[in-house]
Design an enzyme around this catalytic site. Structure first.
Site, mmCIF file in Angstrom:
data_model
loop_
_atom_site.group_PDB
_atom_site.id
_atom_site.type_symbol
_atom_site.label_atom_id
_atom_site.label_comp_id
_atom_site.label_asym_id
_atom_site.label_seq_id
_atom_site.Cartn_x
_atom_site.Cartn_y
_atom_site.Cartn_z
ATOM 1 N N ASP A 32 -6.579 26.716 -16.070
ATOM 2 C CA ASP A 32 -5.470 25.714 -16.004
ATOM 3 C C ASP A 32 -5.298 24.930 -14.778
ATOM 4 O O ASP A 32 -5.036 25.671 -13.559
ATOM 5 C CB ASP A 32 -4.251 26.191 -16.672
ATOM 6 N N ASN B 79 -1.120 21.735 -24.356
ATOM 7 C CA ASN B 79 -0.768 23.062 -23.383
ATOM 8 C C ASN B 79 0.729 23.167 -23.442
ATOM 9 O O ASN B 79 1.837 22.445 -23.297
ATOM 10 C CB ASN B 79 -0.941 22.632 -22.103
HETATM 11 P P1 13P Z 1 4.812 22.994 -19.902
HETATM 12 O O1 13P Z 1 5.128 24.130 -18.949
HETATM 13 O O2 13P Z 1 5.515 21.773 -19.889
HETATM 14 O O3 13P Z 1 4.708 23.623 -21.309
HETATM 15 O O4 13P Z 1 3.214 22.715 -19.538
HETATM 16 C C1 13P Z 1 2.087 23.602 -19.772
HETATM 17 C C2 13P Z 1 1.045 22.893 -19.196
HETATM 18 O O5 13P Z 1 0.741 21.488 -19.419
HETATM 19 C C3 13P Z 1 -0.193 23.656 -18.814
HETATM 20 O O6 13P Z 1 -1.172 22.938 -18.213
#
Ligand code: 13P
Length: 287
Positions: free
Chosen positions: A84, A229
């Site tokens: 990520d 996400n």
């Molecule tokens: P949140 O922590 O707001 O759910 O976002 C997660 C995200 O976008 C990881 O890339």
């Protein structure tokens, strides 16, 4: 066996639902997410930020843990292990370590440099059968020290990056990581629609899934979002359940201090959150 996210997202885009990316932090998180996906017969993407990767003792440890669980827990639904918001170096390290998918977040580079680096990584991922996500327009909020302003992406830049052959594209549409402030303006569907028109069948990714109201999630899916996400929401569920356990004095009863007992309510709470999200995203039964 870990799979690239390409097939699950192509199906999601065509079927007008979204696959959840749930970020992992440790064994409990990973187990909770995998078991829920299996129970609901849903495809799933495990997200690993660079910070979480470090916390879990490096990408190789993460790959070993996830592969071990797929086998030992008898997980048969499609699972992608995805970096990520990867840096260029992080992306290369995950490719080496055995991830099945990466995100290269070049959104903070000038567009020419973002294009050049994305191109190089696309070629490597294609060769290895991995999926790759790119980002245009920074996603606001703070995540592991990466701070963004919550911009709306330029649809022409999105088209330019999509044409490089990435598997999925994250476009900023006013979304931010973490909790949304009281005065948040909401998602820009105008931007999302413009991005979808330019990028066609490209699965679009919505970051910052925590706290976006259900009607906005559904509308975003109807406009081409196929991957959503979620990170903070699982952390908050875990925290709340763990707090309750401690505040009720359960850690002081019998063997309540045993980590297998102490961490159980939080782990169950993560399962519940993942289930709610999979139902909302429409991925249940789509494995
Ligand atoms: P949140 O922590 O707001 O759910 O976002 C997660 C995200 O976008 C990881 O890339």
């Amino acid at each position: 066996m870990l799979v690239s996210a390409e097939e699950m997202l192509t199906k999601a885009k065509a079927g007008k639902y979204a696959v959840g990316q749930f970020n992992i932090n440790n064994l409990e998180w990973t187990k909770a997410i995998l078991l829920t996906a299996q129970e609901l017969n849903s495809p799933v993407i495990l997200g690993v930020s660079e910070g979480a990767g470090k916390y879990m003792c490096g990408y190789k440890t993460v790959v070993g843990m996830v592969n071990g669980m797929l086998e030992e827990l008898g997980i048969t639904v499609p699972v992608a292990l995805h970096l990520d918001h990867g840096s260029y170096e992080g992306a290369k390290a995950c490719i080496e370590a055995g991830f099945s998918s990466i995100m290269f977040d070049g959104s903070h580079y000038p567009i020419e440099e973002n294009v050049a680096k994305t191109k190089e990584l696309v070629a490597i991922c294609k060769e290895k059968g991995m999926s790759i996500e790119a980002e245009v327009g920074s996603i606001g909020g703070e995540e592991d020290g990466v701070v963004g302003a919550g911009e709306c992406a330029d649809p022409d830049e999105c088209k330019m990056i999509a044409d490089l052959g990435v598997t999925m594209l994250a476009a900023g549409i006013g979304n931010i990581h973490g909790k949304y402030p009281e005065n948040w303006a909401g998602l820009s569907f105008e931007t999302l629609d413009a991005v979808q028109q330019k990028t066609g069948t490209m699965p679009l990714v919505l970051h910052g899934g925590t706290g976006i109201p259900a009607d906005m999630i559904k509308k975003a899916i109807s406009l081409g979002v196929s991957k959503i996400n979620v990170n903070t929401e699982c952390q908050l569920s875990f925290q709340e359940a763990t707090r309750k356990y401690i505040e009720a004095g359960k850690d002081k009863e019998g063997k309540g201090f045993d980590p297998r007992k102490l961490l159980a309510p939080g782990t169950e709470a993560i399962k519940e959150t993942v289930k709610e999200k999979m139902e909302l995203f429409g991925s249940v039964g789509k494995a």
